[in-house]
Design a protein around this motif. Structure first.
Motif, short mmCIF file in Angstrom:
data_model
loop_
_atom_site.label_atom_id
_atom_site.label_comp_id
_atom_site.label_asym_id
_atom_site.label_seq_id
_atom_site.Cartn_x
_atom_site.Cartn_y
_atom_site.Cartn_z
N ARG A 1 0.83 -1.20 0.00
CA ARG A 1 0.00 0.00 0.00
C ARG A 1 0.87 1.25 0.00
NH1 ARG A 1 -5.39 -0.59 0.59
NH2 ARG A 1 -6.24 -2.30 1.84
N LYS A 2 0.45 2.23 -0.79
CA LYS A 2 1.11 3.52 -0.72
C LYS A 2 0.58 4.27 0.50
CE LYS A 2 1.84 4.12 -5.70
NZ LYS A 2 1.56 4.97 -6.89
N PRO A 3 1.47 4.88 1.29
CA PRO A 3 0.99 5.62 2.47
C PRO A 3 0.02 6.72 2.05
CG PRO A 3 3.38 5.36 2.52
CD PRO A 3 2.93 4.92 1.16
N LEU A 4 -1.06 6.86 2.79
CA LEU A 4 -2.06 7.88 2.49
C LEU A 4 -1.53 9.24 2.94
CD1 LEU A 4 -5.00 7.56 1.33
CD2 LEU A 4 -5.79 8.12 3.61
N THR A 5 -1.58 10.23 2.06
CA THR A 5 -1.15 11.58 2.40
C THR A 5 -2.36 12.41 2.83
OG1 THR A 5 -1.47 12.42 0.14
CG2 THR A 5 0.68 11.41 0.66
N ASP A 6 -2.08 13.61 3.35
CA ASP A 6 -3.17 14.50 3.75
C ASP A 6 -4.06 14.85 2.56
OD1 ASP A 6 -1.21 15.99 2.52
OD2 ASP A 6 -1.12 17.56 4.03
N LEU A 7 -3.45 15.05 1.39
CA LEU A 7 -4.22 15.38 0.20
C LEU A 7 -5.09 14.20 -0.25
CD1 LEU A 7 -4.83 17.53 -1.93
CD2 LEU A 7 -2.88 16.69 -3.25
N MET A 8 -4.55 12.98 -0.16
CA MET A 8 -5.31 11.80 -0.53
C MET A 8 -6.47 11.57 0.44
SD MET A 8 -2.01 9.42 -1.46
CE MET A 8 -2.91 7.89 -1.65
N SER A 9 -6.23 11.85 1.71
CA SER A 9 -7.29 11.72 2.71
C SER A 9 -8.43 12.70 2.42
CB SER A 9 -6.73 11.95 4.11
OG SER A 9 -7.75 11.87 5.09
N TRP A 10 -8.06 13.94 2.10
CA TRP A 10 -9.07 14.94 1.73
C TRP A 10 -9.84 14.50 0.49
CZ3 TRP A 10 -8.98 17.33 -3.03
CH2 TRP A 10 -9.98 18.30 -3.24
N ASN A 11 -9.12 13.94 -0.48
CA ASN A 11 -9.74 13.56 -1.75
C ASN A 11 -10.82 12.50 -1.57
OD1 ASN A 11 -9.65 13.99 -4.68
ND2 ASN A 11 -8.98 11.86 -4.77
N ALA A 12 -10.73 11.74 -0.49
CA ALA A 12 -11.72 10.71 -0.21
C ALA A 12 -12.91 11.26 0.58
CB ALA A 12 -11.08 9.56 0.57
N ASP A 13 -12.88 12.54 0.91
CA ASP A 13 -13.91 13.15 1.76
C ASP A 13 -14.81 14.05 0.90
OD1 ASP A 13 -15.33 13.83 3.99
OD2 ASP A 13 -13.80 15.13 4.86
N ALA A 14 -15.57 13.43 0.01
CA ALA A 14 -16.38 14.18 -0.95
C ALA A 14 -17.72 14.58 -0.34
CB ALA A 14 -16.60 13.36 -2.21
N THR A 15 -18.42 15.46 -1.03
CA THR A 15 -19.77 15.87 -0.63
C THR A 15 -20.75 15.60 -1.77
OG1 THR A 15 -19.37 18.14 -1.38
CG2 THR A 15 -18.94 17.67 0.93
N ARG A 16 -22.02 15.61 -1.43
CA ARG A 16 -23.07 15.39 -2.43
C ARG A 16 -23.39 16.70 -3.16
NH1 ARG A 16 -23.99 12.24 2.04
NH2 ARG A 16 -24.93 14.00 3.15
#
Length: 583
Positions: free
Chosen positions: A406-421
């Protein structure tokens, strides 16, 4: 009575239509099959009556076959030329490893690239085919072929084979564990592995501040000053509502908000609500009035004699330009400047995102949204993943599931998974009025029953675009120079839509950017000529933006109070607030 009867029957028929389209969407990933069929029919039947194109493709096929035969025989005899017919793009990292340059793996991937290039030529420049259909066909064929890449198979990928030998196949067991864990998290609607290392309000979205205003759509955050004096004119940032606001306030080392506050700027941030079914009728005008306009009213109460610097990111930047044009039309001079980060104002060249936008696709999408009242995060994520399938889909398949790493999750990648409707009405209006009909650039966009025009904007503008942007291509962003009567400072930075914007100054950064200002009375220069004539600067563009902003922000004064007691805009809670935590 008869009219009412027919109207009722019509509504029932439309409900059946929508139900059928929703059912079909479950098998097509939200893509309209009619839109795909029309595009392929347009391409195929024009190709049938285009013998010159057929001859070109046949000749290319023969040339490719002869080259591959010579390469294969050369490898067998130990006299391979090592010269490849086609070179991968700098963004394509699939075949850059050392083992890929050895026979037979080099033969595998060159064969694949030649086939992929052949189909690209087949889909392109077929006389009579519309540009949109050509792009759809080319994109679809590329997605299909990318699934067949030798990089995706254990039998043809040397890196997977080497890992299997070195680890006695344990990489596949680790990959299976990763796969099962991802399935479990997806079914439970949990964030990706590693997200637990980034806690909102703790080590991400953690710049100190207060929520000083809340309505049914936004929370307004005022960040706490850290300097004895601050610039007189504040900054209001409006992010895209497709994601959470903290793309601009990640960990402290990646936070533009933190950077500006430390430089002495008073910063306000809009945090958008995550809409639900009941918010289905929120439209573009509600996002404008309840969003930017309400925030400007609150800030004007806190700093009543100061103009405001409006900053918008992506969709938030498009909305910021609508707000600036509306204020200009109404002779409201509260804005000191406008800054757009990776935001389009002309949508005639929206890049690959435009592949998903035509009448058929939007109608199909509206049926999907009609049932739920919104466009959910999985549908949006799927569309963006397709735009960068090699990086976001196939690369993950290889590393996480075949190599077992697994590639370590970065702060930007964590944000990218936090979408809105996205509310039904707003998203439908956004796609139709801006992408499909380009109303904003053509002076046809209606606000409060009257059209607005970007040509009314005369305040200074700072625009940032990124070189590898799949969402807001920089050539499209550059068109702001044609649409306003302002001095436009345009910066083009390395990176993509998100990485190019999150660019903290650092001695070790490998970033670069171009920048220049086109004055109102200067002659227009096209984007490619501007690129060739602009000087390249090493490092982050943030200092250049902050210097531009500081020059236009007035003298320094004592920091303002948090909120405005006069109008009852008192601190409600600590930043980052409640809306950013909504799921």
């Amino acid at each position: 009575m008869l009219d009412a009867h027919w109207e009722e029957k019509h509504e029932k028929a439309e409900a059946v239509d929508r139900s059928l389209q929703v059912a079909v969407s479950k098998f097509t990933g939200g893509i309209s099959p009619a839109a795909l069929m029309i595009a392929f029919f347009d391409w195929y039947f024009h190709l049938l009556i285009h013998p010159a194109k057929q001859m070109e493709l046949y000749q290319l096929y023969q040339d490719n076959l002869l080259h591959l035969f010579n390469q294969f025989m050369g490898h067998l005899s130990g006299d391979a030329s090592g010269e490849y017919c086609i070179i991968t793009s700098p963004q394509d990292k699939r075949f850059t490893g050392k083992r890929w340059q050895e026979f037979p793996y080099s033969f595998y991937y060159e064969s694949f690239l030649l086939v992929q290039n052949w189909w690209h030529v087949a889909a392109s420049k077929v006389r009579g085919v519309s540009r949109h259909h050509e792009d759809v066909v080319d994109f679809t064929l590329r997605q299909i072929l990318d699934m067949l890449s030798p990089a995706n198979s254990v039998l043809t990928n040397p890196e997977i084979q080497q890992a299997a030998i070195e680890q006695n196949g344990e990489n596949f067991l680790k990959g299976l564990e990763n796969f099962l864990e991802d399935i479990e998290r997806n079914l439970a609607n949990k964030p990706p592995v590693g997200s637990e290392n980034f806690v909102i309000g703790d080590n991400i979205a953690a710049t100190p501040g207060k929520v000083i205003y809340r309505n049914q759509l936004i929370e307004l955050i005022q960040y706490s000053p850290v300097t004895d004096k601050v610039y007189a004119e504040p900054v209001l940032i409006t992010p895209a509502w497709i994601m959470k606001y903290y793309i601009l306030d990640l960990t402290p080392k990646h936070s533009l908000v933190n950077y500006l506050v430390k430089k002495g700027h008073t910063v306000f941030m809009i945090s958008w609500k995550n809409p639900k079914r009941k918010d289905r009728n929120l439209g573009m005008e509600e996002y404008l009035n309840l969003g930017i306009m309400s925030a400007l009213d609150v800030i004007s109460c806190i700093l009543p004699r100061q103009k405001i610097h409006l900053v918008g990111y992506c969709l938030g930047g498009t909305l910021a330009s609508i707000a600036a044009a509306t204020l200009a039309r109404d002779n409201d001079n509260r804005l000191a400047s406008m800054t757009l980060f990776a935001a389009q104002t002309d949508f005639t060249e929206p890049g690959e995102l435009g592949l998903f936008i035509d009448e058929s696709q939007i109608t199909f999408l509206e049926s999907i949204m009609q049932e739920k009242g919104y466009l959910d995060t999985h549908q949006m994520a799927g569309a963006f993943q397709l735009l960068r399938s090699n990086d976001l889909i196939w690369s993950r398949l290889i590393h996480d599931y075949m190599l077992g790493v697994r590639k370590p999750l970065t702060d930007l990648m964590s944000w990218n998974a936090d979408a809105t409707r996205m509310p039904y009405k707003m998203h439908s209006e956004y796609l139709r009025r801006l992408f499909l009909h380009n109303e904003l650039a053509e002076g046809k966009f209606i606000v409060a029953n009257k059209p607005i025009a970007l040509t009314d904007i005369s305040i200074p503008i700072f625009v940032v675009a990124t070189e590898r942007d799949h969402v807001s291509p920089w050539h499209s962003v550059f068109k702001i120079n044609l649409l306003t009567n302002s001095d436009v400072t345009f910066a083009l930075t390395s990176g993509g839509h998100n990485v190019g914007i999150v660019s903290l100054p650092s001695k070790t950064t490998k970033r670069h950017y171009r920048i220049s200002t086109l004055k109102e009375n200067d002659r227009f220069i096209d984007a490619d000529s501007w690129y060739q004539n602009s000087k390249v600067y090493e490092g982050s563009w943030w200092p250049a933006f902050e210097k531009w902003l500081a020059k236009k922000s007035g003298k320094k004064i004592a920091p303002p109070e948090m909120g405005c007691e006069k109008e009852g805009y008192l601190p409600l809670e600590d930043a980052p607030g409640s809306y950013v935590l909504q799921k």
